[in-house]
Design an enzyme around this catalytic site. Sequence first.
Site, PDB file in Angstrom:
ATOM      1  N   SER A 196       0.812  -1.219   0.000  1.00 25.74           N
ATOM      2  CA  SER A 196       0.000   0.000   0.000  1.00 25.74           C
ATOM      3  C   SER A 196       0.844   1.267   0.000  1.00 25.74           C
ATOM      4  O   SER A 196       0.427   2.284  -0.547  1.00 25.74           O
ATOM      5  CB  SER A 196      -0.962   0.004   1.176  1.00 25.74           C
ATOM      6  N   GLU A 197       2.039   1.222   0.588  1.00 23.97           N
ATOM      7  CA  GLU A 197       2.974   2.331   0.481  1.00 23.97           C
ATOM      8  C   GLU A 197       4.401   1.852   0.686  1.00 23.97           C
ATOM      9  O   GLU A 197       4.639   0.841   1.330  1.00 23.97           O
ATOM     10  CB  GLU A 197       2.666   3.484   1.450  1.00 23.97           C
ATOM     11  N   THR A 198       5.322   2.613   0.118  1.00 23.34           N
ATOM     12  CA  THR A 198       6.749   2.405   0.327  1.00 23.34           C
ATOM     13  C   THR A 198       7.318   3.734   0.796  1.00 23.34           C
ATOM     14  O   THR A 198       7.169   4.752   0.109  1.00 23.34           O
ATOM     15  CB  THR A 198       7.455   1.951  -0.961  1.00 23.34           C
TER      16      THR A 198
END
Length: 65
Positions: free
Chosen positions: A43-45
């Site tokens: 979902s995010e980095t």
Amino acid sequence: MKCYVVDAFSNEIFKGNPAAVCILDQWVSDELMQKIAQENNLSETAFAIKSNQDRFELRWFYPRG
């Protein structure tokens, strides 16, 4: 670059939201960070650089630009 997968928003393993955290020595291009986020497909980095002894600069990218 060191990169970790963490369970965000939780103190328990396999709970919360999986996210990648990449520790950089220096900033890389937005294009490269976006490609890394796409490769991680989480979902995010987040990308972090230590700016001084007790602070970090942080940027994050989603798998879809």
